[in-house]
Design an enzyme around this catalytic site. Structure first.
Site, PDB file in Angstrom:
ATOM      1  N   CYS A 231       5.813  -0.016   6.892  1.00 20.40           N
ATOM      2  CA  CYS A 231       5.408   1.170   6.139  1.00 20.40           C
ATOM      3  C   CYS A 231       6.587   1.580   5.276  1.00 20.40           C
ATOM      4  O   CYS A 231       7.722   1.594   5.756  1.00 20.40           O
ATOM      5  CB  CYS A 231       5.045   2.290   7.118  1.00 20.40           C
ATOM      6  N   LEU A 232       6.329   1.918   4.005  1.00 19.56           N
ATOM      7  CA  LEU A 232       7.431   2.272   3.109  1.00 19.56           C
ATOM      8  C   LEU A 232       8.142   3.545   3.559  1.00 19.56           C
ATOM      9  O   LEU A 232       9.277   3.783   3.143  1.00 19.56           O
ATOM     10  CB  LEU A 232       6.922   2.411   1.675  1.00 19.56           C
TER      11      LEU A 232
ATOM     12  N   HIS B  29      -4.535   1.692   7.777  1.00 18.30           N
ATOM     13  CA  HIS B  29      -3.165   2.232   7.793  1.00 18.30           C
ATOM     14  C   HIS B  29      -3.035   3.339   6.740  1.00 18.30           C
ATOM     15  O   HIS B  29      -2.500   4.424   7.031  1.00 18.30           O
ATOM     16  CB  HIS B  29      -2.183   1.087   7.513  1.00 18.30           C
ATOM     17  N   GLU B  30      -3.541   3.083   5.526  1.00 13.34           N
ATOM     18  CA  GLU B  30      -3.379   4.055   4.437  1.00 13.34           C
ATOM     19  C   GLU B  30      -4.277   5.277   4.647  1.00 13.34           C
ATOM     20  O   GLU B  30      -3.863   6.402   4.353  1.00 13.34           O
ATOM     21  CB  GLU B  30      -3.658   3.399   3.082  1.00 13.34           C
TER      22      GLU B  30
ATOM     23  N   GLN C 206       2.953  10.068   0.990  1.00  9.45           N
ATOM     24  CA  GLN C 206       4.262   9.421   1.086  1.00  9.45           C
ATOM     25  C   GLN C 206       5.156   9.748  -0.111  1.00  9.45           C
ATOM     26  O   GLN C 206       6.375   9.512  -0.053  1.00  9.45           O
ATOM     27  CB  GLN C 206       4.105   7.899   1.192  1.00  9.45           C
TER      28      GLN C 206
ATOM     29  N   HIS D 215      -2.669   7.665   6.855  1.00  9.96           N
ATOM     30  CA  HIS D 215      -1.682   8.517   6.167  1.00  9.96           C
ATOM     31  C   HIS D 215      -2.332   9.801   5.651  1.00  9.96           C
ATOM     32  O   HIS D 215      -1.720  10.871   5.676  1.00  9.96           O
ATOM     33  CB  HIS D 215      -1.067   7.784   4.972  1.00  9.96           C
TER      34      HIS D 215
ATOM     35  N   GLY E 281       0.837  -1.191   0.000  1.00 13.92           N
ATOM     36  CA  GLY E 281       0.000   0.000   0.000  1.00 13.92           C
ATOM     37  C   GLY E 281       0.873   1.242   0.000  1.00 13.92           C
ATOM     38  O   GLY E 281       1.997   1.221   0.514  1.00 13.92           O
TER      39      GLY E 281
HETATM   40 NI    NI Z   1       2.477   3.458   5.611  1.00  8.22          NI
END
Ligand code: NI
Length: 171
Positions: free
Chosen positions: A94-95, A136-137, A51, A140, A46
């Site tokens: 998380c990226l 989670h997304e 991000q 963000h 995701g």
């Molecule tokens: Ni993340």
């Protein structure tokens, strides 16, 4: 397709509430395809637009298993309609926090309404990994990171490990 740089925490854009996507047009189509490619390159499941430094309510996801065909999802202006009282714990990454993982407790199920690239409105009732990833997304988009769900002690430990990772990968 352009490869986009993924912001690493801490970064002010990651803590900013994102604005609604104004219109689903060619720009948004291109942006979502670039985001999917960047997510696949980084081996993520995701990625939210903040991000990559774009403060808009846009998410890409692909939860297909290793042996399944790709299942790219573009999620525009998602609304979290409901969350279950039941909680579930899942080890999240998380990226924006490369190589860092932590157990996070969230509602086990949720209902989300969003717009697709085809400009359709879709409502999904999710549980399991889909519910984890959606929540989670969507976090963000509200400037909330998975580390915000941890105790201060665990968050500080994780941020110290991330600082070490950054040093090791600076060269
Ligand atoms: Ni993340």
């Amino acid at each position: 397709m352009a490869k986009l740089d993924i912001l690493i925490a801490p970064h002010p854009t990651l803590k900013t509430v994102a604005k609604p996507v104004p219109v689903v047009d060619d720009r948004l189509y291109g942006l979502s395809q670039d985001m999917l490619q960047s997510m696949y390159d980084a081996k993520g499941i995701g990625l939210a637009a903040p991000q990559i430094g774009v403060s808009e309510r846009l998410i890409v996801m692909d939860l297909a298993g290793k042996d399944e065909p790709p299942d790219p999802k573009v999620i525009i202006n998602p609304e979290l309609l409901s969350q279950s009282a039941d909680l579930a714990e899942y080890e999240e990454g998380c990226l924006s926090f490369p190589d860092q993982f932590a157990k996070v407790v969230r509602p086990a199920a949720c209902t989300v309404r969003y717009t697709t690239l085809e400009r359709e409105t879709v409502t999904v009732e999710a549980d399991g990994i889909t519910a984890v990833c959606l929540q989670h997304e969507i976090d963000h988009l509200n400037g909330i990171l998975f580390t915000d769900h941890l105790s201060a002690l665990r968050r500080n430990m994780l941020m110290r490990r991330l600082a070490k990772w950054k040093k090791a990968n600076a060269a």
